[in-house]
Structure formats: structure tokens, C-alpha cells
Design a protein around this motif. Structure first.
Motif, PDB file in Angstrom:
ATOM      1  N   ILE A  16       0.835  -1.207   0.000  1.00 13.97           N
ATOM      2  CA  ILE A  16       0.000   0.000   0.000  1.00 13.97           C
ATOM      3  C   ILE A  16       0.869   1.256   0.000  1.00 13.97           C
ATOM      4  O   ILE A  16       0.532   2.273  -0.620  1.00 13.97           O
ATOM      5  CB  ILE A  16      -0.938  -0.005   1.222  1.00 13.97           C
ATOM      6  N   PHE A  17       2.014   1.176   0.659  1.00 14.68           N
ATOM      7  CA  PHE A  17       2.905   2.335   0.784  1.00 14.68           C
ATOM      8  C   PHE A  17       3.952   2.391  -0.324  1.00 14.68           C
ATOM      9  O   PHE A  17       4.631   3.409  -0.453  1.00 14.68           O
ATOM     10  CB  PHE A  17       3.605   2.301   2.146  1.00 14.68           C
ATOM     11  N   GLU A  18       4.095   1.359  -1.091  1.00 12.70           N
ATOM     12  CA  GLU A  18       5.083   1.355  -2.180  1.00 12.70           C
ATOM     13  C   GLU A  18       4.472   1.986  -3.420  1.00 12.70           C
ATOM     14  O   GLU A  18       4.391   1.389  -4.489  1.00 12.70           O
ATOM     15  CB  GLU A  18       5.556  -0.072  -2.462  1.00 12.70           C
ATOM     16  N   ARG A  19       4.042   3.233  -3.262  1.00 11.31           N
ATOM     17  CA  ARG A  19       3.380   3.967  -4.330  1.00 11.31           C
ATOM     18  C   ARG A  19       3.908   5.402  -4.358  1.00 11.31           C
ATOM     19  O   ARG A  19       4.553   5.871  -3.421  1.00 11.31           O
ATOM     20  CB  ARG A  19       1.851   3.982  -4.125  1.00 11.31           C
ATOM     21  N   GLU A  20       3.596   6.089  -5.437  1.00 12.35           N
ATOM     22  CA  GLU A  20       4.099   7.454  -5.624  1.00 12.35           C
ATOM     23  C   GLU A  20       3.644   8.393  -4.519  1.00 12.35           C
ATOM     24  O   GLU A  20       4.385   9.269  -4.077  1.00 12.35           O
ATOM     25  CB  GLU A  20       3.653   7.981  -6.990  1.00 12.35           C
ATOM     26  N   TRP A  21       2.398   8.221  -4.060  1.00 14.41           N
ATOM     27  CA  TRP A  21       1.873   9.143  -3.054  1.00 14.41           C
ATOM     28  C   TRP A  21       2.710   9.115  -1.784  1.00 14.41           C
ATOM     29  O   TRP A  21       2.934  10.167  -1.154  1.00 14.41           O
ATOM     30  CB  TRP A  21       0.407   8.825  -2.737  1.00 14.41           C
ATOM     31  N   VAL A  59      -9.491   8.858  -1.299  1.00 12.99           N
ATOM     32  CA  VAL A  59      -9.198   7.441  -1.100  1.00 12.99           C
ATOM     33  C   VAL A  59      -9.894   6.650  -2.207  1.00 12.99           C
ATOM     34  O   VAL A  59     -11.103   6.763  -2.390  1.00 12.99           O
ATOM     35  CB  VAL A  59      -9.687   6.951   0.281  1.00 12.99           C
ATOM     36  N   VAL A  60      -9.107   5.885  -2.953  1.00 15.14           N
ATOM     37  CA  VAL A  60      -9.652   5.081  -4.042  1.00 15.14           C
ATOM     38  C   VAL A  60      -9.192   3.638  -3.882  1.00 15.14           C
ATOM     39  O   VAL A  60      -8.246   3.347  -3.163  1.00 15.14           O
ATOM     40  CB  VAL A  60      -9.211   5.626  -5.422  1.00 15.14           C
ATOM     41  N   ASN A  61      -9.894   2.753  -4.568  1.00 13.70           N
ATOM     42  CA  ASN A  61      -9.538   1.338  -4.558  1.00 13.70           C
ATOM     43  C   ASN A  61      -9.212   0.928  -5.988  1.00 13.70           C
ATOM     44  O   ASN A  61     -10.089   0.898  -6.853  1.00 13.70           O
ATOM     45  CB  ASN A  61     -10.691   0.497  -3.998  1.00 13.70           C
ATOM     46  N   VAL A  62      -7.953   0.614  -6.222  1.00 18.31           N
ATOM     47  CA  VAL A  62      -7.484   0.244  -7.550  1.00 18.31           C
ATOM     48  C   VAL A  62      -6.930  -1.175  -7.499  1.00 18.31           C
ATOM     49  O   VAL A  62      -5.977  -1.450  -6.784  1.00 18.31           O
ATOM     50  CB  VAL A  62      -6.387   1.207  -8.061  1.00 18.31           C
ATOM     51  N   GLY A  63      -7.572  -2.075  -8.246  1.00 14.46           N
ATOM     52  CA  GLY A  63      -7.107  -3.459  -8.262  1.00 14.46           C
ATOM     53  C   GLY A  63      -7.177  -4.129  -6.915  1.00 14.46           C
ATOM     54  O   GLY A  63      -6.326  -4.961  -6.584  1.00 14.46           O
ATOM     55  N   GLY A  64      -8.156  -3.753  -6.111  1.00 16.16           N
ATOM     56  CA  GLY A  64      -8.308  -4.358  -4.789  1.00 16.16           C
ATOM     57  C   GLY A  64      -7.383  -3.776  -3.740  1.00 16.16           C
ATOM     58  O   GLY A  64      -7.307  -4.294  -2.623  1.00 16.16           O
ATOM     59  N   MET A  65      -6.674  -2.675  -4.063  1.00 18.93           N
ATOM     60  CA  MET A  65      -5.748  -2.064  -3.108  1.00 18.93           C
ATOM     61  C   MET A  65      -6.128  -0.599  -2.906  1.00 18.93           C
ATOM     62  O   MET A  65      -6.262   0.166  -3.851  1.00 18.93           O
ATOM     63  CB  MET A  65      -4.314  -2.159  -3.616  1.00 18.93           C
ATOM     64  N   MET A  66      -6.299  -0.203  -1.654  1.00 18.61           N
ATOM     65  CA  MET A  66      -6.643   1.172  -1.325  1.00 18.61           C
ATOM     66  C   MET A  66      -5.404   2.066  -1.415  1.00 18.61           C
ATOM     67  O   MET A  66      -4.295   1.644  -1.092  1.00 18.61           O
ATOM     68  CB  MET A  66      -7.240   1.247   0.079  1.00 18.61           C
ATOM     69  N   ARG A  67      -5.636   3.303  -1.830  1.00 15.07           N
ATOM     70  CA  ARG A  67      -4.545   4.278  -1.878  1.00 15.07           C
ATOM     71  C   ARG A  67      -5.129   5.679  -1.965  1.00 15.07           C
ATOM     72  O   ARG A  67      -6.316   5.858  -2.223  1.00 15.07           O
ATOM     73  CB  ARG A  67      -3.626   4.030  -3.067  1.00 15.07           C
ATOM     74  N   PHE A  68      -4.271   6.678  -1.738  1.00 13.70           N
ATOM     75  CA  PHE A  68      -4.664   8.077  -1.935  1.00 13.70           C
ATOM     76  C   PHE A  68      -4.363   8.468  -3.379  1.00 13.70           C
ATOM     77  O   PHE A  68      -3.360   8.060  -3.955  1.00 13.70           O
ATOM     78  CB  PHE A  68      -3.891   9.002  -0.986  1.00 13.70           C
ATOM     79  N   MET A  72      -5.119   7.026   8.327  1.00 12.49           N
ATOM     80  CA  MET A  72      -5.491   6.022   7.338  1.00 12.49           C
ATOM     81  C   MET A  72      -6.466   5.005   7.918  1.00 12.49           C
ATOM     82  O   MET A  72      -7.367   4.522   7.214  1.00 12.49           O
ATOM     83  CB  MET A  72      -4.231   5.326   6.808  1.00 12.49           C
ATOM     84  N   LEU A  73      -6.315   4.676   9.178  1.00 14.63           N
ATOM     85  CA  LEU A  73      -7.249   3.744   9.822  1.00 14.63           C
ATOM     86  C   LEU A  73      -8.663   4.340   9.860  1.00 14.63           C
ATOM     87  O   LEU A  73      -9.650   3.621   9.676  1.00 14.63           O
ATOM     88  CB  LEU A  73      -6.779   3.423  11.238  1.00 14.63           C
ATOM     89  N   ARG A  74      -8.752   5.652  10.080  1.00 13.26           N
ATOM     90  CA  ARG A  74     -10.064   6.300  10.106  1.00 13.26           C
ATOM     91  C   ARG A  74     -10.728   6.257   8.734  1.00 13.26           C
ATOM     92  O   ARG A  74     -11.956   6.319   8.635  1.00 13.26           O
ATOM     93  CB  ARG A  74      -9.928   7.753  10.582  1.00 13.26           C
ATOM     94  N   HIS A  75      -9.925   6.132   7.675  1.00 11.66           N
ATOM     95  CA  HIS A  75     -10.463   6.054   6.319  1.00 11.66           C
ATOM     96  C   HIS A  75     -10.637   4.617   5.843  1.00 11.66           C
ATOM     97  O   HIS A  75     -10.976   4.390   4.680  1.00 11.66           O
ATOM     98  CB  HIS A  75      -9.558   6.801   5.340  1.00 11.66           C
ATOM     99  N   GLY A  76     -10.423   3.648   6.733  1.00 11.77           N
ATOM    100  CA  GLY A  76     -10.724   2.268   6.395  1.00 11.77           C
ATOM    101  C   GLY A  76      -9.582   1.454   5.813  1.00 11.77           C
ATOM    102  O   GLY A  76      -9.807   0.333   5.327  1.00 11.77           O
ATOM    103  N   PHE A  77      -8.362   1.943   5.857  1.00 11.84           N
ATOM    104  CA  PHE A  77      -7.232   1.168   5.362  1.00 11.84           C
ATOM    105  C   PHE A  77      -6.987  -0.030   6.295  1.00 11.84           C
ATOM    106  O   PHE A  77      -7.042   0.119   7.520  1.00 11.84           O
ATOM    107  CB  PHE A  77      -5.966   2.029   5.295  1.00 11.84           C
ATOM    108  N   PRO A  78      -6.691  -1.199   5.731  1.00  5.12           N
ATOM    109  CA  PRO A  78      -6.485  -2.406   6.559  1.00  5.12           C
ATOM    110  C   PRO A  78      -5.099  -2.427   7.196  1.00  5.12           C
ATOM    111  O   PRO A  78      -4.234  -3.234   6.837  1.00  5.12           O
ATOM    112  CB  PRO A  78      -6.646  -3.541   5.532  1.00  5.12           C
TER     113      PRO A  78
END
Length: 416
Positions: free
Chosen positions: A119-124, A148-157, A350-356
Motif C-alpha cells: 500500500i505504501f510502495e506507491r508514488e503518493w 481514497v480510491v480502490n485500484v485493483g483491490g488495493m486502497m490508496r490516496f 489512514m485507519l479512520r479512512h478504512g485502510f487495513p
């Protein structure tokens, strides 16, 4: 209407933000566009006028005002300083050591949760780390998180951006619409809905390392300008023409000819005029200008890197090792800052926004990395006492292994 249009409607012609204004803004901002503190800010172009030490002191005084803190002039000076290549190199070297480190998300047992790490290995997140580290130099960063979006089953900003520093009054925790607004009319970002979309880094009164480097950077720019003037005067021979004509058209013809002869400066004098250009006898340009530029560079290196030899040439191995140790200590401090911000502020958000991410902690992966020669030596030692699954060597070296040999080879011959 869109978010920005609604915001403009809320604030049009209103000198003070009422609670109703804020409530309406939050209501509009709770759309799929997310809460955007930057949406209602009226950006202005930074000032790139010439700066001197006096203007820096004036800007510093305005920034530390208790009742009406204003960092606009100071940020203009910081922007001007960031054009300096040496200062930029120092900052990039320090930040690069941290941004290039590997990290993991781990549970209480210390084992990595690879899905959470992804989840954290992204540009954001790379942008988030960069903005966090920039607070060390600018004094403060208010980081705005996107939707917050879900792309390919993975949440990210969707994105991460910096709320323009000139619009942030961190001393009182508010954002102002224009840089000339009174902070009393600002929108608080440390409470309410905005707190769920912003991460603040840096103390309310911190001015950052750029404030300490600014005098050296200003002096360096001045010395380089003086050196250019010296080169213009003494680096190229001067052309002198003398004439006793009083015909204005003839004088213009001579001036035009001199002007077309090249870039060197020239002068036209009446016959019999004497001109003398005297150069200072108290040292050459190298000692006067270049030495001062070197001193400015070394002072900025010490301010940002804590030493000079990791970016400048060193004189001995023992000294360079000492300087490297100082630099490593700074990098560890920066890494600790990032880890604390992520664990104490970003993960709860992130927990408040539903990240696992429940029960997980961010940590730097300090696993020792070995050179290829060290890897082979370790493998040799293991082969002497244990059997290893051939798949390990197939995956690592890409060598197809079809089976065992009839006679086991000497482990040393395996690497011969």
C-alpha cells in the motif's frame, strides 16, 4: 456546481469566516473530490526581487512576531536560496539517504505484512516522505492527502500535495485564503473534518535550516556578482578611440564601429583625453572572490550536512570517515522523524479512512545487505553443513538445475 465554485460562493465578499461558512465548506468538501484545503486559496506569484542581508533580517523579524507572524518575505528569500546549486546538492544528498531506504509494515511480532507494505510502495507515499523531510529545511509542512480510491483491490490516496506555506499560519493552526489575510479569520486545520485529511510536520515556531543558510547564500550571490563585474572590467581589454573631430555624424560613425567590433567595452574621447583604470593591489580576484565563495559553500555544507567532506573533497581517510559518521547520525535522525510521523499521525488517519492497517507499525528495513562476494561466502559456509533446496539457486542465479551429481563436489569447487 463544483467544489471550487461553491467555495468561491461561500467566501465571496465576506471579510470574516463564520461557523456557517466553515460548515458549508466542509459539506461541499465531503464529496468524492475529498476535502481540499488548497481549493479555496488564492495563490500569488512569489517575489524574486534582489535580496540582501538586511532584507533577510527584516523577514526574520516578521516571521517571529508573536501577535502577527508573517513568513511571506522569509519564504521568498528561501525560494531565492534554493537556486544555489551547492545548497541544492547538500539538501538532495541528505534527503536522498532517507528516501532511498527500504521500509516495511510489521505487526507486533515484528514480521512484515507484505500486502500492507505494498500500500505504501506507491508514488503518493514517496511524495509524503519528501514533504516530511522538507519541513527540516523550511520549518514546516502541512501535507494534504487526496481522495481514497480502490485500484485493483488495493486502497490508496489519489495524490499528496503541500498546502502552500504562505497560506499556513502554523503558530495558530489556521489556513488563510490570501496571504494578506488576518490569521484570526483563518480556517483551523487541527480539528474537525480537515484534521482527517491533513498531516502537519514541524513545530509552530520552527524556521528551518534554510534560515541559517540564507546569509551565506546571499553573500555568495553578491560575491559572484562582484566577480562578474571584475571580469567585465579587467577580463577583456578595453578599446579606446580618440578623435579631434567636432562633426557629430563622424562621432556616431566611430561609435558604431567600436560597438560592432565585439563584446568588450569601449570608450570614445576627445584627442588629448587621458583615462586610467587601476586594479586593487591588495590581492587577486581568486583570493578575494573565490575564497569567499568557498567559505559560503563550506558553511552551508556544515549547516545542512553537519560536515563538508561528503560533498566536498577531503584531505585524509580518517577525517572523511569521521565526517561520514556525523552525516550518518543526521540521516538516522531524519529516518526517525519520518517513522514517528507515519506511526503517530499518518497511520491513525489512514485507519479512520478504512485502510487495513490495524495493529501494524511502519519501520525501516535495516536488514544487512551483503555484497555478491559476501553472499557467495555465506552460501559456501552453509553448503558445508546443510543441504539447500535447488530452487534457491535457480531463482537467484537463473541456472537450471536438473538433478544431483553422482559424487558431491567440494563446496569450494562449486564457486570455482
Amino acid at each position: 456546481m463544483g467544489l471550487i465554485s461553491n467555495i468561491r460562493e461561500v467566501f465571496s465578499g465576506r471579510p470574516v469566516y463564520t461557523q456557517n461558512d466553515v460548515d458549508r465548506l466542509v459539506k461541499f468538501a465531503k464529496s468524492r473530490q475529498g476535502i481540499k484545503l488548497t481549493a479555496e486559496l488564492m495563490r500569488q506569484t512569489d517575489s524574486l526581487t534582489k535580496k540582501d542581508v538586511a532584507s533577510w533580517r527584516q523577514a526574520w523579524q516578521a516571521a517571529i512576531s508573536i501577535d502577527t507572524p508573517n513568513r511571506n518575505m522569509l519564504y521568498d528569500i528561501f525560494t531565492d536560496c534554493m537556486v544555489d546549486c551547492h545548497l541544492t546538492g547538500c539538501i538532495e544528498q541528505r534527503m536522498g539517504e532517507t528516501t532511498s531506504k527500504k521500509f516495511i509494515l510489521a505487526g507486533k511480532d515484528g514480521k512484515e505484512d507484505k500486502k500492507a507494505t505494498e500500500i505504501f510502495e506507491r508514488e503518493w507515499f514517496s511524495t509524503f516522505i519528501k514533504l516530511t523531510l522538507e519541513s527540516l529545511f523550511w520549518g514546516h509542512s502541512l501535507i494534504q492527502l487526496g481522495d481514497v480510491v480502490n485500484v485493483g483491490g488495493m486502497m490508496r490516496f489519489t495524490d499528496v500535495e503541500l498546502v502552500p506555506r504562505k497560506h499556513v499560519v502554523q503558530e495558530y493552526g489556521v489556513v488563510i485564503r490570501t496571504i494578506s489575510d488576518d490569521w484570526h479569520n483563518g480556517i483551523p486545520y487541527r480539528e474537525g473534518d480537515f484534521a482527517d485529511w491533513c498531516v502537519e510536520v514541524g513545530g509552530p515556531r520552527e524556521l528551518g535550516l534554510l534560515n541559517k543558510c540564507a546569509p551565506q547564500c546571499i553573500s555568495k550571490k553578491n560575491m559572484l556578482a562582484f566577480w562578474d563585474m571584475f571580469g567585465e572590467l579587467f577580463g577583456v581589454p578595453m578599446r579606446v578611440a580618440r578623435t579631434n573631430t567636432s562633426d557629430e555624424s563622424e562621432r556616431r560613425r566611430i561609435e558604431k564601429s567600436l560597438d560592432n567590433m565585439g563584446a568588450a567595452f569601449w570608450a570614445l574621447f576627445p584627442e588629448g583625453t587621458d583615462i586610467e583604470i587601476k586594479e586593487s593591489s591588495r590581492g587577486d580576484a581568486y583570493n578575494v572572490y573565490d575564497k569567499r565563495v568557498d567559505r559560503c559553500n563550506s558553511e552551508m555544507s556544515k549547516g545542512v550536512l553537519g560536515q563538508t567532506m561528503t560533498i566536498d573533497s577531503g584531505s585524509s581517510l580518517s577525517q572523511s570517515e569521521t565526517h561520514l559518521e556525523v552525516f550518518k547520525n543526521l540521516v538516522e535522525q531524519d529516518a526517525t522523524l519520518v517513522a514517528n510521523i507515519v506511526n503517530d499521525r499518518l497511520l491513525p488517519l489512514m485507519l479512520r479512512h478504512g485502510f487495513p492497517l490495524k495493529g501494524l507499525r511502519f519501520k525501516w528495513d535495516d536488514t544487512t545487505e551483503f555484497t555478491p562476494a559476501e553472499d557467495r561466502e555465506i552460501e559456501r559456509m552453509i553448503l558445508q553443513s546443510y543441504e539447500i533446496d535447488p530452487k534457491y539457486f535457480i531463482d537467484k542465479y537463473g541456472i537450471p538445475i536438473t538433478g544431483k551429481r553422482s559424487a558431491a563436489p567440494d563446496p569450494d569447487s562449486f564457486f570455482a
